[in-house]
Motif scaffolding. Sequence first.
Motif, short mmCIF file in Angstrom:
data_model
loop_
_atom_site.label_atom_id
_atom_site.label_comp_id
_atom_site.label_asym_id
_atom_site.label_seq_id
_atom_site.Cartn_x
_atom_site.Cartn_y
_atom_site.Cartn_z
N ILE A 85 -18.42 29.88 -1.54
CA ILE A 85 -19.39 29.55 -0.60
C ILE A 85 -19.77 28.23 -0.45
O ILE A 85 -20.29 27.61 -1.58
N TYR A 87 -2.99 30.97 -2.97
CA TYR A 87 -3.14 32.28 -2.43
C TYR A 87 -2.01 33.07 -2.15
O TYR A 87 -0.86 32.56 -1.69
N ARG A 130 -20.45 18.25 5.68
CA ARG A 130 -19.32 17.89 4.75
C ARG A 130 -19.51 16.55 4.15
O ARG A 130 -19.87 15.64 4.35
N GLU A 139 -13.80 13.06 1.00
CA GLU A 139 -13.48 13.49 2.30
C GLU A 139 -14.34 12.62 3.21
O GLU A 139 -15.38 11.94 2.88
N ARG A 173 -5.69 28.74 4.77
CA ARG A 173 -6.17 28.16 3.59
C ARG A 173 -5.65 27.04 2.98
O ARG A 173 -4.34 26.78 3.15
N ALA A 195 -16.95 26.71 8.53
CA ALA A 195 -16.83 27.64 7.51
C ALA A 195 -17.79 27.75 6.36
O ALA A 195 -17.90 27.03 5.80
N LEU A 232 -5.57 25.63 -0.07
CA LEU A 232 -5.16 25.68 -1.47
C LEU A 232 -3.90 26.54 -1.71
O LEU A 232 -3.63 27.53 -0.90
N VAL A 287 -16.99 33.18 -6.68
CA VAL A 287 -17.02 34.58 -7.44
C VAL A 287 -15.25 34.76 -7.53
O VAL A 287 -14.52 34.43 -6.71
N LEU A 335 -17.86 30.06 4.05
CA LEU A 335 -17.17 30.29 2.82
C LEU A 335 -15.50 30.70 3.01
O LEU A 335 -15.20 30.94 4.28
N GLY A 336 -14.79 30.58 2.01
CA GLY A 336 -13.27 31.11 2.22
C GLY A 336 -13.04 31.53 0.85
O GLY A 336 -13.33 31.07 -0.43
N TYR A 374 -5.16 35.57 -5.65
CA TYR A 374 -4.25 34.71 -6.18
C TYR A 374 -3.58 35.13 -7.30
O TYR A 374 -3.69 34.86 -8.40
P1 HAM Z 1 -12.50 26.25 -0.11
O1 HAM Z 1 -12.07 26.84 1.16
O2 HAM Z 1 -11.89 24.87 -0.35
O3 HAM Z 1 -12.19 27.18 -1.17
O4 HAM Z 1 -14.23 25.83 -0.12
C1 HAM Z 1 -14.97 26.95 0.06
C2 HAM Z 1 -16.17 26.58 0.93
O5 HAM Z 1 -16.61 25.31 0.10
C3 HAM Z 1 -16.02 25.96 2.35
O6 HAM Z 1 -15.56 27.12 3.13
C4 HAM Z 1 -16.94 25.52 2.68
O7 HAM Z 1 -18.16 25.85 3.11
C5 HAM Z 1 -17.24 24.54 1.21
N1 HAM Z 1 -16.86 23.19 1.13
C6 HAM Z 1 -15.49 22.79 1.25
N2 HAM Z 1 -15.41 21.39 1.17
C7 HAM Z 1 -16.80 21.04 1.24
C8 HAM Z 1 -17.16 19.61 1.66
N3 HAM Z 1 -16.68 18.38 1.52
N4 HAM Z 1 -18.42 19.68 1.82
C9 HAM Z 1 -19.33 20.72 1.94
N5 HAM Z 1 -18.75 21.88 1.92
C10 HAM Z 1 -17.49 22.24 1.48
C11 HAM Z 1 -12.16 26.81 -2.37
O8 HAM Z 1 -12.81 26.06 -2.85
C12 HAM Z 1 -11.58 28.22 -3.55
N6 HAM Z 1 -11.90 27.57 -4.74
C13 HAM Z 1 -12.31 29.40 -3.18
C14 HAM Z 1 -11.91 30.53 -3.84
C15 HAM Z 1 -12.59 31.21 -4.90
N7 HAM Z 1 -10.57 31.30 -3.60
C16 HAM Z 1 -10.69 32.11 -4.61
N8 HAM Z 1 -11.62 32.09 -5.44
#
Ligand code: HAM
Length: 431
Positions: free
Chosen positions: A305, A262, A120, A114, A257, A279, A259, A129, A281-282, A286
């Motif tokens: 997170i 969801y 970021r 990115e 979101r 953000a 991805l 989790v 966390l998100g 799923y």
């Molecule tokens: P995500 O929203 O892509 O979700 O990422 C979750 C968190 O990771 C974001 O809210 C942000 O705090 C952090 N994040 C994402 N990209 C970056 C970046 N380039 N640099 C710094 N922080 C970043 C997921 O990854 C899903 N796997 C979450 C999930 C788990 N859903 C269900 N289970």
Amino acid sequence: MALFRALRGTRDVLPGEVPRWHLAESRAREIFARYGFREIRTPILEAYELFARGVGESSDIVHKQMYVFERGGERMALRPETTAPVVRAFIEHSLQHASPTVRLYYIGPQFRYERPQRGRQRQFHQIGVEVLGEESPRVDAETIAMVLEYLDSLQLPGLALHLNSVGDPVCRPPYREALLQYLGPRLSRLCGDCNRRYEENPLRVFDCKVEADRLELAEAPRIVDHLCDPCRKHLAEVRGCLDEMGIRYEMAPSLVRGLDYYVRTAFEVTSSELGSQDAVLGGGRYDGLVRDLGGAETPGFGFAIGLERVVLLIPEDHADLEREGVDLFLVGVGEAAHGRLPELARRLRGGGYSVLYDYELRPLGSQMRRANRLGARLALILGEEERAREACVLKRMADGYQEEVSLQDLMVRTADLLQHRKEGERRKDGA
Ligand code: HAM
């Protein structure tokens, strides 16, 4: 000039920052364990196809952010997220046999190509989790409550919880049609990315950050108004549980979101102190992912997170940040006294204290300056006369208080003089 620098979008976490990382990680371990979660560690390298299928070909993550390469005829990727890998491991090791509900957490690096900016990065870290095997909306609410408890324990400022439902395979297709109809006549006014989203995954248009596009979308149909009965009921129950627990949230109808996996619940927690990447966390539900990746029909819920963002927000004066500096710096005056320091250091380290001293004999003033610079809490000064009496001087650096102590009583007096610290630690241990 340095010959090499960390790659753009990656950074070193230097020792001065590490106490914040430790606090963020140890709090997660403590709190998640109370809710029955156990840690899993999956590889950083996975098959490319796992993310293409799991996260979705049309998502920005798979479409343009993955680090992909080939070795030995295999196409692989550095993980851009860890939900798909956890689900892969869940299926591969039949983890559902161990218990009907599987609760897992992970901590580790993720990679996304990115444009780097504050908060970021291209290599960043997540604490995530996943709950597998539970359909109940109570899981959604309890897991959200758990992560809020975690963020509160870190005293993060300016937090807000945003909640939405993104529907399911029953209600999403007709909603998609309604959205396409709305977008069609407006396409020429929308950005290039939104035109691509229109073709590939129209819900993603709500991710668009272009201000003119946002205005254009203000009147667009919203998924919450098109939910089927089971999705509407699920959302109502999640909200009911959150209300029961006194958890405040805002409904966020355009939260979709990034991805593809969801269904139903989607949520984010933001902080007003973070700037544009707000953000913390998100996550969300799923329910189809385990099946899509070749396992049995199994519902899932989780979140991740962003650890860098949490670390940025932990207040400087958080009482549980590990203190820097050593407990004792040993100072030897004269060859013979200096020669005793290694043995004294061994004794004190054996008693659980962190201890440093100069290997070379230097003037007293220079040794004391080093004690100061290292943030030593006590200086132990051994001069010729004290050595002859089998004694030393213990000096408390904070206020300059000092006393002569017999080497026999060294451990007891050190404990007394460092008592403040020890009490702090006991409180942390919950004793
Ligand atoms: P995500 O929203 O892509 O979700 O990422 C979750 C968190 O990771 C974001 O809210 C942000 O705090 C952090 N994040 C994402 N990209 C970056 C970046 N380039 N640099 C710094 N922080 C970043 C997921 O990854 C899903 N796997 C979450 C999930 C788990 N859903 C269900 N289970």
